[in-house]
Scaffold this active site. Structure first.
Site, mmCIF file in Angstrom:
data_model
loop_
_atom_site.group_PDB
_atom_site.id
_atom_site.type_symbol
_atom_site.label_atom_id
_atom_site.label_comp_id
_atom_site.label_asym_id
_atom_site.label_seq_id
_atom_site.Cartn_x
_atom_site.Cartn_y
_atom_site.Cartn_z
ATOM 1 N N LEU A 1 2.875 7.146 3.462
ATOM 2 C CA LEU A 1 3.925 7.268 2.436
ATOM 3 C C LEU A 1 3.649 6.282 1.320
ATOM 4 O O LEU A 1 3.456 5.104 1.604
ATOM 5 C CB LEU A 1 5.257 6.818 3.019
ATOM 6 C CG LEU A 1 6.121 7.725 3.852
ATOM 7 C CD1 LEU A 1 7.381 6.944 4.226
ATOM 8 C CD2 LEU A 1 6.508 8.967 3.072
ATOM 9 N N HIS A 2 3.642 6.736 0.092
ATOM 10 C CA HIS A 2 3.543 5.759 -1.001
ATOM 11 C C HIS A 2 4.097 6.262 -2.327
ATOM 12 O O HIS A 2 4.143 5.511 -3.292
ATOM 13 C CB HIS A 2 2.089 5.313 -1.202
ATOM 14 C CG HIS A 2 1.231 6.357 -1.843
ATOM 15 N ND1 HIS A 2 0.748 7.436 -1.174
ATOM 16 C CD2 HIS A 2 0.790 6.479 -3.118
ATOM 17 C CE1 HIS A 2 0.035 8.185 -1.983
ATOM 18 N NE2 HIS A 2 0.046 7.639 -3.181
ATOM 19 N N ARG A 3 4.514 7.541 -2.407
ATOM 20 C CA ARG A 3 4.992 8.056 -3.701
ATOM 21 C C ARG A 3 6.263 7.336 -4.129
ATOM 22 O O ARG A 3 7.205 7.195 -3.317
ATOM 23 C CB ARG A 3 5.334 9.540 -3.613
ATOM 24 C CG ARG A 3 4.191 10.440 -3.355
ATOM 25 C CD ARG A 3 3.358 10.731 -4.576
ATOM 26 N NE ARG A 3 2.078 11.234 -4.098
ATOM 27 C CZ ARG A 3 0.922 11.054 -4.710
ATOM 28 N NH1 ARG A 3 0.855 10.399 -5.853
ATOM 29 N NH2 ARG A 3 -0.179 11.538 -4.203
ATOM 30 N N ARG B 1 2.627 -0.752 -1.523
ATOM 31 C CA ARG B 1 3.871 -0.434 -2.256
ATOM 32 C C ARG B 1 5.016 -0.215 -1.264
ATOM 33 O O ARG B 1 6.114 -0.735 -1.431
ATOM 34 C CB ARG B 1 3.658 0.846 -3.096
ATOM 35 C CG ARG B 1 4.929 1.334 -3.785
ATOM 36 C CD ARG B 1 4.725 2.705 -4.405
ATOM 37 N NE ARG B 1 3.982 2.684 -5.652
ATOM 38 C CZ ARG B 1 4.513 2.495 -6.866
ATOM 39 N NH1 ARG B 1 5.808 2.290 -6.995
ATOM 40 N NH2 ARG B 1 3.758 2.506 -7.939
ATOM 41 N N ASP C 1 2.831 11.927 1.989
ATOM 42 C CA ASP C 1 3.072 12.374 0.621
ATOM 43 C C ASP C 1 1.799 12.221 -0.215
ATOM 44 O O ASP C 1 1.831 12.274 -1.436
ATOM 45 C CB ASP C 1 4.263 11.630 -0.015
ATOM 46 C CG ASP C 1 4.102 10.119 -0.011
ATOM 47 O OD1 ASP C 1 2.973 9.625 0.234
ATOM 48 O OD2 ASP C 1 5.103 9.418 -0.275
#
Ligand code: UD1
Length: 366
Positions: free
Chosen positions: A205-207, A240, A284
């Site tokens: 996950l990073h969006r 992030r 994502d």
């Protein structure tokens, strides 16, 4: 002797340039140099990829680091302009859709240096994604557009790009996978993490849309914890995401789930080994939608849209949200899809890139 500079900046760029570098090595009249903008700089986000992918040290390191979009894009532009002014390359190759891609394209275009874009034409039609802006703007100003799939060609033609600039070469990510396959197969990452092959899911996950606000990230974390009671999860956490989990007080909640294994971001070979042996991926990321489709592994993409629709129509990908994830995931655990065959996702994309360049050079195009 032709001088070509390829630009890498962020993690997914390294897998796109490595096969191109490998293919161009076969041509003694091409000098291929790598410029790393430094958009990603942590050892685990950058250096380990150079090692895994057997990329040479970059000739140019711009050291731009993190910042707002304007700061990061501007710093890349200022530094890359110096490289262009000094080196006068015959061609700049940019890849993907990160801030370094558009920044270097803008600089090269204004210096009248021809530019080629690997992975051109992808569109999510979602302009809230910074990558979509980067894709549209890059494709509008480059000279040669190498697309991975027919939808890419269609989008570019619809945007008025001249057909002779477009060449469908296939998916470069598959080249990296095939190049590194013996080492990936030998890495045994599942075993090293104490996981039984095909009995765990991989999460990434990073969006910004998923991780930058507390509400969406909380819903995803709750859902992952619920999923983990049915299927253990391995979750390499992007920097992030790590900082947002801490900021929103979600870190200890996630850590309390005994069946979620939180690990540091992984190098390419370790990560692909983990993917090869997983039951499914929840992600994502753009690249993982493609890699799982290639491998025939169910992929659940936590997004409203994808710039890679072929992974849904021909691959194993589904768009999901925190509300419907568990229901859809159960059906995937019951039956494994056939391994799809997608045209030109065959590990030979870099060879087509190189021969396309050769053909153009011979015809005097660039
Ligand atoms: C960038 C790309 C995204 C790509 C992703 C892959 C843009 C607009 N976004 O997003 O398309 O999918 O890379 O990872 O180009 N950080 C570190 N160490 C690093 C790099 C970043 O700690 O080596 C942290 C910093 O706090 C930074 C944050 O991560 O502020 C986000 O990094 P950034 O490069 O801005 O965007 P990504 O989310 O990584």
């Amino acid at each position: 002797m032709k001088k070509i500079i390829s630009v890498v900046g962020a993690r997914p760029n390294f897998m796109k340039v490595a096969p191109v570098h490998n293919a161009l090595k076969q041509y003694p009249d091409i000098r291929h140099l790598i410029c790393h903008t430094g958009q990603h700089y942590d050892e685990k986000m950058s250096k380990v990829f150079f090692e895994d992918l057997e990329l040479p040290q970059p000739e140019f390191y711009l050291g731009v680091g993190s910042g707002t979009h304007a700061e990061q894009t501007a710093r890349v532009m200022v530094e890359f302009e110096k490289v262009i002014d000094r080196e006068h390359p015959d061609l700049v190759i940019v890849v993907g859709d990160v801030n370094s891609t558009i920044a270097c394209s803008l600089v090269a275009a204004k210096a009248l240096v021809p530019i080629a874009h690997v992975e051109a034409g992808l569109r999510s039609f979602d302009r809230t994604m910074p990558e979509e802006i980067n894709r549209i703007a890059t494709d509008a100003i480059v000279d040669l557009l190498w697309t991975p799939s027919p939808d890419g060609d269609e989008h570019l033609l619809a945007e008025g790009i001249a057909p002779e600039k477009i060449e469908r070469v296939g998916n470069i990510m598959i080249d990296s996978f095939e190049l590194m396959r013996p080492r990936i197969d030998a890495a045994n990452m599942a075993m090293r993490l104490g996981r039984e092959p095909h009995r765990y899911g991989v999460v990434t996950l990073h969006r910004p849309s998923n991780v930058d606000a507390k509400g969406p990230l909380t819903r995803i974390v709750d859902e992952l914890i619920a999923v983990s009671s049915e299927l253990p999860l391995v979750f390499p956490v992007h920097p992030r995401t790590r900082s947002r989990l801490a900021e929103f007080g979600l870190q200890s909640h996630l850590e309390s789930a005994s069946q979620i294994q939180l690990v540091e971001p992984m190098a390419y070979i370790e990560f692909m080994s983990l993917v090869v042996d997983c039951a499914l991926a929840i992600t994502d990321s753009g690249g993982i939608q493609e890699e799982t489709s290639y491998l025939g592994i169910p992929c659940f993409t936590l997004r409203d849209n994808t710039e890679r629709p072929i992974t849904i129509t021909e691959g194993t990908n589904r768009l999901v949200n925190a509300e419907n994830l568990r229901g859809l995931l159960r059906s995937a655990l019951d039956s494994r899809p056939q391994r799809p065959v997608i045209a030109l996702w065959d590990g030979k994309t870099a060879a087509r890139v190189a021969s396309n360049l050769k053909r153009r050079a011979e015809s005097g195009a660039n």
